[in-house]
Every structure is written in structure tokens, then in C-alpha cells.
Design an enzyme around this catalytic site. Structure first.
Site, PDB file in Angstrom:
ATOM      1  N   GLY A  99      38.717  41.340  36.178  1.00  0.00           N
ATOM      2  CA  GLY A  99      39.087  42.574  35.307  1.00  0.00           C
ATOM      3  C   GLY A  99      38.325  43.838  35.729  1.00  0.00           C
ATOM      4  O   GLY A  99      37.388  43.735  36.445  1.00  0.00           O
ATOM      5  N   GLY A 134      28.856  48.014  32.813  1.00  0.00           N
ATOM      6  CA  GLY A 134      30.055  48.845  32.777  1.00  0.00           C
ATOM      7  C   GLY A 134      29.669  50.062  33.325  1.00  0.00           C
ATOM      8  O   GLY A 134      30.502  50.942  33.221  1.00  0.00           O
ATOM      9  N   ASP A 264      40.522  40.168  44.919  1.00  0.00           N
ATOM     10  CA  ASP A 264      40.540  41.248  43.789  1.00  0.00           C
ATOM     11  C   ASP A 264      40.170  42.931  44.194  1.00  0.00           C
ATOM     12  O   ASP A 264      40.348  43.898  43.380  1.00  0.00           O
ATOM     13  CB  ASP A 264      39.511  41.064  42.584  1.00  0.00           C
TER      14      ASP A 264
END
Length: 496
Positions: A99, A134, A264
Site C-alpha cells: 500500500g 513514511g 506494485d
């Protein structure tokens, strides 16, 4: 007494009309969340050319309002920040749920190019960050910013980059670096892995919903075709295969190494996406591995075409519950095997200045590539010098690139016999496809070193050159020369 009239409020930096087609799919596909602010953000660079193409004012992108919004410290009015969920195969191994671990989609804006989605990469933790922080660092953000624009300048399908902002907040990679955010732009950021995610979990309603969304928005012709007995999902797979084949053919002709072709990291629109350990070839080495993390060489330059097909096969498996028959899925993938070699040969003929196809062209192409590989000849410099030779320049600077001069002379005689009568026109065409300026690793490295000292002039110079790489740019010839010896020791990895 005079009447006071309030001045109209300035329009938002990113426009006022947002589109949220992906968000309309529902919460199974993403998590709503705001970006995590960074302290004291500042502008590193904004892409004026792209801004104008999007109908935005480049000067407004330099404002504090734009820097704040495109760092993630404020949420633009009308946007809907979210991180999407997907899965995928990484280095050939099923990795399960992945993700957007450091990217947040703001939504789509209406532009003269159609709806374009804006995504902030490096904007903080998401539910899909796994072991990551992140964040993106200044180094990798500059590389993506320049790399995507270099590919666009070369005519290769790609995501693009509107802006880079930075912050002095420390981020640990192999060493402590500083944080940055790059604003990525594309019609869609849907990947092969989005389909793998729902198929692997046998959530076929969501799989169909996603496929219908992508088909209706980006591949509507799939609904009208009679091929595959009217099976829109098989036709969709075929068209994705053909777009991917054409894109990878351009990679190979350009000498581009992606470095981490996980499923991905494959765009459903056939765009180059996720610029991590990428590299443009210096010396021509078909076995070149640009990713220091790729110990087995899975993503070496000469393996990219086969890996792309492998990834498409994984996509076909994911779509099989919708396609219904394995034979149809395999038939839909089959066109890759014809489109890729056809597209690659056409692009190599164009690099040679050959406007039409004739018997013996494939041998001519293979012959020069073998000579380039044997001598580890600089790939971009060879093609640029060949272009000038066809236009009337002397042959010595071209021959000097080769250790096997006799072998090259033999090839050159065959090549000259094949050239069209109008060599001037051929040379002009070659100079429009064989770039003078390529985003080499060492050029990126030098610009990044300057940027770490808050000097962004190197970034701006490279941005200008890669956006028009076929032009001469007098005064910048040093950026078109051979790489220094130290360039061979630059290591780029998945953290790059």
C-alpha cells in the site's frame, strides 16, 4: 463617504475543481487520512513547464500557501487525502499486503490535460507503512523529480513531478538525511498490485469494481470490442500488455534501467512509475544492475522485458476470476510477445536514421549492440556522435569509442550502404531521438550535494536540460560529456 469594496479572494493555488473518482470506490480501497506536517518547509524546486500544462500559475507555486499545501502541512480546499491499499510481488516473491506507505493522494484536479491526480510522496506514516517511517529524503525526492521529467523529455510514458519541498527534519536511511516531499502527477496511480490485492483475498466484488472503474475511465474501448467474444476484461488485459510492451521497448532503446520492477511498481496505464534506484546507462552493459539491493540481478537492464511479461502474467492471474477462462487470459497476454520486439526494433531503426523497414535491419541493430557491449562504449555519446556522423561530421571521434576498430569499420560499411539517400534528413531525425543530455547518476549526485547545502541551482540546471534533451544548450556541454571515474562507484538502492 466612499464605499469600500473588498478585493476578490485569490483562487486556490491548485484550482477549485477536484475530482475524486478513486475515492468513490469506497473504504475497502483506501484509508482517509491527512498528511503529517513537516517543520519549517521550504521550496526546493517547482516545475514551471508542467504547471503551465496543468493550467496553474508557476509563480503561485513559490508562495508559502503552495509550499505548505504541497508539503502536507495544510489540506487544499476540495481535496480528499487518502492512502490506497494494494499488494504485490517483490523481487519475484509474494509480499502480501503493501500500500501507499509514504504517499498520500490528494485527488484529481481538472486541467487542460484532463483530470490529473496529485500525490504527495514522503508525506508521513500511513496504515500501510509497515516498518517504514513514511518519509522521503531530499536525495531520493530530487532523483524522482528529475528522473520523471527526464523520461518525459525523452518521450517515454511516465508519471511526472510538479514540485519538491524540503524540511530540516532528520530522516535516517544509510545515514541521517533531511526530509522532503515530491508532488507526483499522473492520470491515475493504480498499479498491478491493486488488482492482486483483491484477487488474492478472493474479494471478487471489489476486484470487479476496480476493473470496471479503470476500464470505464481509461480503457472505454474495451466495452465496444468484439474480440475475446466481447470479454471486456480480457481485452483490458491485452491493452495493458500492449501499453506495457511499448513502454519497456522505449526503456530499452533509451538505455533506462528501472531497478525495482515489482508488480506494485507497475502502472496499469503503462506509465513509468516509482523512481527509486533507476539509472540511465553510461557504458553499454546489457547485464548492468543499477540497484545495489538487487543481489541476484533480477532487474538487470537486459532482463527488464521478461520481467515486465512476468508481471503481466501476475496481473492476468489476478484478473482471471473476471476473465473466466485461462485460455482467454493467456491469449490476451500473447500480444506482448509481438508488440515488444516490433516496438523495440522500430525505435532502434529510428535511432539509426532508418525511416523504413528492410531485410537485414535486425542484424544491423544486433551487430552494433554487440560491438557496444564488447567495448563497453558510452551509450548516449555513441548515438549522438553517430547522428552527427550521418550529418557530415568526421568519423574519427566515432571510431575512437571502439577498441575493436576493425569490427566497427565492418559494421559501418554495412550501415552506410543501408542509409537513405538524403543523409541530412536522416541526421536531423536522429538528432531528435538521440539525446545530447541524459540524466546520468553523477549529474544527479552533484546536484544533490549542492542541494544539501541549500543551493538548488544544480537541480534547476538539470531540470532545464532534461526537459529539452535534444537541444544543444551552448554553455552546458560539460553536462553532455563522459562520466568521471568516480561515477562507477555510485551506489543506489531501494532507499534511493
Amino acid at each position: 463617504m466612499s464605499e469600500t469594496i473588498d478585493a476578490p479572494a485569490a483562487a486556490p493555488v491548485l484550482g477549485t475543481r477536484w475530482e475524486h473518482g478513486f475515492a468513490a470506490l469506497g473504504p475497502a480501497f483506501f484509508t482517509d487520512l491527512r498528511p503529517t506536517p513537516l517543520p519549517a518547509p521550504y521550496l526546493v524546486s517547482r516545475n514551471a513547464a508542467l504547471a503551465r500544462s496543468l493550467g496553474l500559475d508557476p509563480a503561485r507555486l513559490e508562495s508559502a500557501e503552495a509550499v505548505t499545501a504541497l508539503t502536507g502541512n495544510s489540506v487544499p480546499e476540495g481535496s480528499r487525502p487518502l492512502a490506497s491499499v494494494y499488494s504485490g510481488h517483490q523481487f519475484g516473491v509474494w509480499a502480501g499486503q503493501l500500500g501507499d506507505g509514504r504517499a498520500i493522494l490528494l485527488g484529481g484536479i481538472e486541467t487542460p490535460l484532463g483530470v490529473q491526480e496529485l500525490q504527495l510522496k514522503g508525506s508521513g506514516l500511513t496504515p500501510y507503512s509497515r516498518m517504514g517511517d513514511g518519509r522521503a529524503v531530499l536525495r531520493s525526492s530530487i532523483r524522482e523529480y528529475l528522473g520523471s521529467e527526464a523520461m518525459h523529455g525523452l518521450g517515454v510514458p511516465t508519471t511526472r513531478a510538479l514540485m519538491v519541498t524540503g524540511s530540516d527534519q532528520p530522516v535516517r536511511r544509510e545515514e541521517v538525511e533531511t526530509a522532503a516531499v515530491v508532488t507526483r502527477v499522473a492520470p491515475s496511480f493504480v498499479r498491478f498490485g491493486h488488482f492482486e490485492h483483491f484477487s488474492a483475498r478472493e474479494r471478487y466484488d471489489e476486484l470487479r469494481q476496480l476493473a470496471d472503474y479503470v476500464i470505464d475511465k481509461f480503457y472505454p474501448e474495451c466495452r465496444a470490442t468484439e474480440k475475446f467474444t466481447g470479454n471486456a476484461y480480457a481485452t483490458f488485459l491485452e491493452q495493458v500488455s500492449e501499453r506495457t510492451a511499448a513502454m519497456v521497448a522505449q526503456w530499452q532503446a533509451t538505455g533506462f534501467c528501472h531497478g525495482v520492477m515489482n508488480t506494485d511498481n507497475m502502472s496499469i496505464l503503462g506509465l513509468t512509475i516509482d523512481y527509486g534506484p533507476f539509472q540511465f546507462l553510461d557504458a553499454f552493459d546489457p547485464n548492468h544492475i543499477c540497484n545495489h539491493s538487487d543481489d541476484a540481478g533480477r532487474y538487470a537492464y537486459n532482463r527488464q522485458p521478461n520481467v515486465a511479461y512476468w508481471n503481466l502474467f501476475c496481473l492476468g492471474q489476478a484478473l482471471l476470476p473476471l476473465i473466466g477462462e485461462q485460455e482467454l487470459a493467456l491469449a490476451a497476454l500473447e500480444s506482448y510477445k509481438t508488440v515488444f520486439p516490433r516496438e523495440l526494433e522500430a525505435r532502434m531503426r529510428a535511432k539509426l536514421g532508418l525511416a523504413d523497414e528492410q531485410p537485414g535491419d535486425r542484424e544491423l541493430i544486433e551487430g552494433v549492440l554487440k560491438l557496444l557491449a564488447a567495448g563497453r562504449v558510452d551509450y548516449p555519446i555513441f548515438w549522438r556522435r553517430l547522428s552527427h556522423f550521418v550529418g557530415g561530421a568526421g568519423v574519427d571521434s566515432l571510431r575512437d569509442l571502439f577498441l575493436d576498430r576493425q569490427g566497427f569499420d565492418g559494421w559501418l560499411r554495412l550501415y552506410e550502404a543501408r542509409l537513405p539517400a538524403d543523409r541530412h534528413a536522416a541526421a536531423v531525425a536522429m538528432l531528435s531521438i538521440n539525446p545530447k543530455y541524459v540524466l546520468r547518476n553523477h549529474l544527479c549526485e552533484l546536484a544533490i550535494r549542492q542541494a544539501k547545502l541549500k543551493d538548488y541551482s544544480g537541480v534547476e540546471t538539470l531540470l532545464r536540460l532534461v526537459q529539452s534533451p535534444f537541444d544543444e544548450h551552448p554553455g552546458d556541454e560539460d553536462k553532455a560529456g563522459f562520466p568521471p571515474d568516480w561515477a562507477a562507484h555510485i551506489e543506489i538502492s531501494c532507499s534511493s
